[in-house]
Design an enzyme around this catalytic site. Structure first.
Site, PDB file in Angstrom:
ATOM      1  N   HIS A   5       0.827  -1.223   0.000  1.00 32.42           N
ATOM      2  CA  HIS A   5       0.000   0.000   0.000  1.00 32.42           C
ATOM      3  C   HIS A   5       0.860   1.272   0.000  1.00 32.42           C
ATOM      4  O   HIS A   5       0.430   2.328   0.472  1.00 32.42           O
ATOM      5  CB  HIS A   5      -0.958   0.031   1.197  1.00 32.42           C
ATOM      6  CG  HIS A   5      -1.752  -1.220   1.376  1.00 32.42           C
ATOM      7  ND1 HIS A   5      -2.882  -1.501   0.632  1.00 32.42           N
ATOM      8  CD2 HIS A   5      -1.570  -2.290   2.197  1.00 32.42           C
ATOM      9  CE1 HIS A   5      -3.371  -2.679   0.997  1.00 32.42           C
ATOM     10  NE2 HIS A   5      -2.593  -3.173   1.941  1.00 32.42           N
ATOM     11  N   SER A  33      14.923  19.913 -18.014  1.00 35.22           N
ATOM     12  CA  SER A  33      13.776  20.790 -18.232  1.00 35.22           C
ATOM     13  C   SER A  33      14.188  21.956 -19.120  1.00 35.22           C
ATOM     14  O   SER A  33      15.311  22.461 -19.021  1.00 35.22           O
ATOM     15  CB  SER A  33      13.271  21.323 -16.883  1.00 35.22           C
ATOM     16  OG  SER A  33      12.399  22.419 -17.075  1.00 35.22           O
ATOM     17  N   LYS A  58      16.663  20.635 -13.052  1.00 39.06           N
ATOM     18  CA  LYS A  58      15.909  19.386 -13.133  1.00 39.06           C
ATOM     19  C   LYS A  58      16.698  18.253 -13.778  1.00 39.06           C
ATOM     20  O   LYS A  58      17.423  18.441 -14.745  1.00 39.06           O
ATOM     21  CB  LYS A  58      14.608  19.597 -13.938  1.00 39.06           C
ATOM     22  CG  LYS A  58      13.572  20.474 -13.273  1.00 39.06           C
ATOM     23  CD  LYS A  58      13.096  19.891 -11.943  1.00 39.06           C
ATOM     24  CE  LYS A  58      12.281  18.629 -12.108  1.00 39.06           C
ATOM     25  NZ  LYS A  58      11.051  18.808 -12.895  1.00 39.06           N
ATOM     26  N   GLU A  84       9.316   7.084 -16.760  1.00 40.82           N
ATOM     27  CA  GLU A  84       7.975   7.620 -17.004  1.00 40.82           C
ATOM     28  C   GLU A  84       7.434   7.164 -18.356  1.00 40.82           C
ATOM     29  O   GLU A  84       6.245   6.851 -18.501  1.00 40.82           O
ATOM     30  CB  GLU A  84       8.010   9.144 -16.916  1.00 40.82           C
ATOM     31  CG  GLU A  84       8.326   9.656 -15.510  1.00 40.82           C
ATOM     32  CD  GLU A  84       8.533  11.164 -15.475  1.00 40.82           C
ATOM     33  OE1 GLU A  84       8.194  11.837 -16.459  1.00 40.82           O
ATOM     34  OE2 GLU A  84       9.046  11.654 -14.454  1.00 40.82           O
TER      35      GLU A  84
END
Length: 475
Positions: free
Chosen positions: A155, A276, A282, A289
């Site tokens: 969880h 970025s 970044k 992803e």
């Protein structure tokens, strides 16, 4: 060039031809179509349906065409309806009317599904090989962190401490099952459809068994109607690809979390990260992803084909033209994603100290208290309740489990004596998990070894199949 039209007095409307045309995507079946044509030619020649000199001319032209397709010297043109008509145009340009002799005893219905089976088998082997490479990367990375502890999660909450190598190695089990499924898929996919004709077989003296052997298929169709209408092998391949995508997505999700500032466990290599356009600081785990995102398209392709297949009556229907693009797309997607994920895993470094520091937090050793009581013959329900009370006391007083006093332990349950502190240590918790498949480092080492051996077996089987397939294609 159309392969039909004798009974029509008018050419199809432009809109009809545009909707019917498939050569812009099925052209990639051309090498397999030529190979199946060579196998069909052999049967036509040996059956006396094509004269020996004509057969030799067609064979020579097909092999020339194969080289030209491979080099890009021969390509589909705007007037070609599909890969079959484009290649017949190529033959007739070389040979004249005799180029059309190859169509005897064969329909596009049995031809296209034979081509597609060969294409699917060839590319399934490529994907299977990439999966074994991915498993090497997973297992090698897992081996690096066998003796490093980390919180295990259920969880997305701290559950129990685990060997971090055990955590990583779990993914190799999933991909090993995918490889098992691929091996099993071949049993049902390696069936020749050539000789089924449009749906009813042929009155000509063909030899489907010989054609199947020539093309390296393990068996031949048992029912000619099923042979031209069956696309189970496409749907099953798409299911395998969707499940591979799901497993890749799980990796993507975990790597994204681990690379976050909040976790800060994973240092993803610059080679497998992006930045970025506006925020110079970044460093994004975009491969993780994208692996997560691409899984949606793999699932969608499966649903698309199942939906198309669900209402088709009798034998071949033109709806089946919609079987190719989803299959092609899923294959292309995995051929892109698998090497990137493999590289990302192989080059990621994990912060051992942060993981070890997090391992006992969140009261992850509470189960050790319950097990300690069970070993003193206390019923687990009672032991569970007592461990929960220890956690509650810690939460209310801002302490960790090992900071409770002997008196406090004894007040919660008389069997909780000072010896309980010996089990409230992460290393002890890991070492005690010695049941089959458990997280004890000594077991994890053996689990990884066994999975490496299994992966070697898969790799050999795939290499053997690929070698046989390559020899068949070049025959």
């Amino acid at each position: 060039m159309a392969l039909w039209g004798g009974r029509f007095s008018e050419a199809p409307a432009d809109a009809v031809f545009a909707l019917s045309r498939s050569v812009h995507y099925d052209w990639r079946l051309a090498p397999y179509d030529i190979r199946s044509s060579l196998a069909h030619l052999f049967v036509l020649e040996t059956s006396g349906l094509i004269a020996e000199n004509d057969a030799e001319a067609i064979r020579t032209a097909l092999k020339e065409l194969s080289s030209q397709v491979l080099s890009g010297a021969f390509t589909a043109e705007s007037q070609d309806e599909d890969v079959h008509s484009a290649l017949e145009r190529g033959l007739t340009q070389k040979l004249g009317a005799v180029g059309g002799a190859l169509r005897a005893g064969r329909s596009r219905n049995d031809q296209v599904t034979t081509d597609l089976r060969l294409f699917a088998m060839d590319h399934m082997l490529e994907i299977a090989s990439l999966l074994t490479e991915l498993n090497w990367a997973i297992l090698n990375k897992a081996s690096e962190y066998v003796n490093d502890s980390a919180p295990g999660f259920t969880h997305i909450q701290h559950a129990q401490p685990v060997s971090f190598g055990h955590e990583i190695a779990k993914h190799a089990q999933a991909f090993s099952r995918d490889l098992d499924r691929i091996n099993d898929w071949f049993k049902r996919a390696s069936v020749s459809s050539l000789g089924a004709g449009a749906l009813a077989g042929s009155s000509l003296p063909l030899n489907p068994e010989l054609t199947a052997k020539n093309l390296g298929f393990e068996s031949v169709f048992a029912n000619s109607i099923d042979a031209v209408s069956d696309r189970d092998y496409v749907a099953e391949a798409l299911f395998i690809f969707a499940l591979v995508g799901t497993h890749l997505s799980r990796i993507g999700e975990e790597w994204t979390l681990w690379a976050s500032t909040e976790f800060a466990w994973a240092k993803v290599s610059d080679q497998y990260s992006t930045g970025s356009s506006i925020m110079p600081q970044k460093k994004n785990p975009d491969m993780a992803e994208l692996a997560r995102g691409k899984s949606g398209r793999l699932l969608g392709n499966l649903v698309s084909v199942l939906t198309m297949l669900k209402g088709l009556p009798f034998a071949y229907n033109r709806d089946l033209q919609e079987d190719k693009e989803p299959l092609f797309d899923s294959i292309d997607t995995l051929l892109l994603v698998l090497p990137a994920v493999t590289g990302m895993i192989a080059t990621t470094e994990f912060d051992r100290e942060k993981m070890a520091a997090a391992a006992p937090t969140g009261f992850s050793l509470a189960t050790e208290i319950a097990d300690y009581l069970v070993r003193k013959n206390i019923p687990f329900a009672t032991a569970h309740e007592s461990a929960g009370k220890c956690v509650s006391l810690c939460e209310s007083t801002g302490r960790q489990l090992h900071q409770l006093t002997d008196a406090e332990f004894g007040h919660i349950h008389p069997a909780l004596d000072g010896g309980v502190r010996e089990v409230l240590v992460v290393s002890g918790a890991l070492d005690s998990r010695t049941t089959s498949g458990g997280t004890a480092p000594i077991l994890v080492v053996e689990q990884i070894k066994q999975t490496l051996e299994l992966n070697s077996q898969h790799a050999k089987k795939i290499a053997d199949r690929a070698r046989a397939f390559s020899e068949m294609m070049s025959a």
